[in-house]
Write a protein that holds these residues in place. Sequence first.
Motif, PDB file in Angstrom:
ATOM      1  N   TRP A 103       8.585  -4.248   2.237  1.00  0.00           N
ATOM      2  CA  TRP A 103       7.634  -3.501   1.416  1.00  0.00           C
ATOM      3  C   TRP A 103       8.002  -3.640  -0.062  1.00  0.00           C
TER       4      TRP A 103
ATOM      5  N   GLU B  39      -3.695  -0.240   2.421  1.00  0.00           N
ATOM      6  CA  GLU B  39      -3.376   0.255   3.766  1.00  0.00           C
ATOM      7  C   GLU B  39      -1.881   0.372   4.026  1.00  0.00           C
ATOM      8  N   LEU B  40      -1.056  -0.283   3.208  1.00  0.00           N
ATOM      9  CA  LEU B  40       0.395  -0.185   3.366  1.00  0.00           C
ATOM     10  C   LEU B  40       1.028   0.791   2.383  1.00  0.00           C
TER      11      LEU B  40
END
Length: 293
Positions: A169, A208-209
């Motif tokens: 991420w 969405e993350l």
Amino acid sequence: MKKLLLAALLIALIVVAGGLWLIRTNTLAPDATASLDGDADAGALIFAAGGCASCHGTEGGSEEERLVLAGGHAIDSDFGTFYTPNISPSEAGIGAWSLEEFANAMVRGVSPEGQHYYPAFPYVAYSRMELQDVADLWAYMQTLPESDTASRPHDLPFPFNMRRGLGLWKLRYMPDGWVMTGEDSPERGRYLVEAVAHCGECHTPRDELGGLITVDWLGGAPNPSGEGSIPNITPGALDWSAEDIAYYLESGFTPDFDTAGGSMVDVIHGTSQLPADDRQAIADYVKAVPAVE
């Protein structure tokens, strides 16, 4: 057949090693903070601009209670519920940390134990901070009251309770520079908005993350609480003058004689303590940011 098995094993080892390298924690150089001396008075202004008490202090408490950074505030998200930790200078908080460990938490999102922090802690913004300001903040926080309240574990379902994946991420979303660049970007205002005050964390939509969609920088976003939305504060929606914005950050009063509500009450509690030049710098930046319709 033996050669094929050995080749397959070698490929597997390379893949595993590559994966571990990608999800590793990335910390500061060991001597990055060695020569820094923090100034607690300067750190008090960083603390105010960052709104640290709004997430970690006693909600709705007196001024003294707000400075007891016991945490425990719930942050609801699509990934589960995060709880702000105790960051008071106690053993239950961060009293045993070094400045180096604090700096790695702030600008790298890495704990003293070498784990990734979740980006509910806005280290994405703080990664742009000057290390001297981090040292000043650290010095100020050492002067605050201690709390023995234990930090509450986050309530996250699988797979979001697996911290290792945050390495990937971070590769995707940790910034390598400023959002707004060029001569039209007011430097001081940019530093306060994009780094210390982390305004984009609430006012910018996410994908969405959970990463910020910076092409819509400060263009408004759904309210994490599920009630209403966080407003668009770019010139595409906000027609206030720079003076109006600066006054709002000082007093909480809008040009329409309304008052700030919700989480902005805590934000203004901090910005009202800043020098007038800093509030004006924030206002000038907001007026200069590209419009999001």
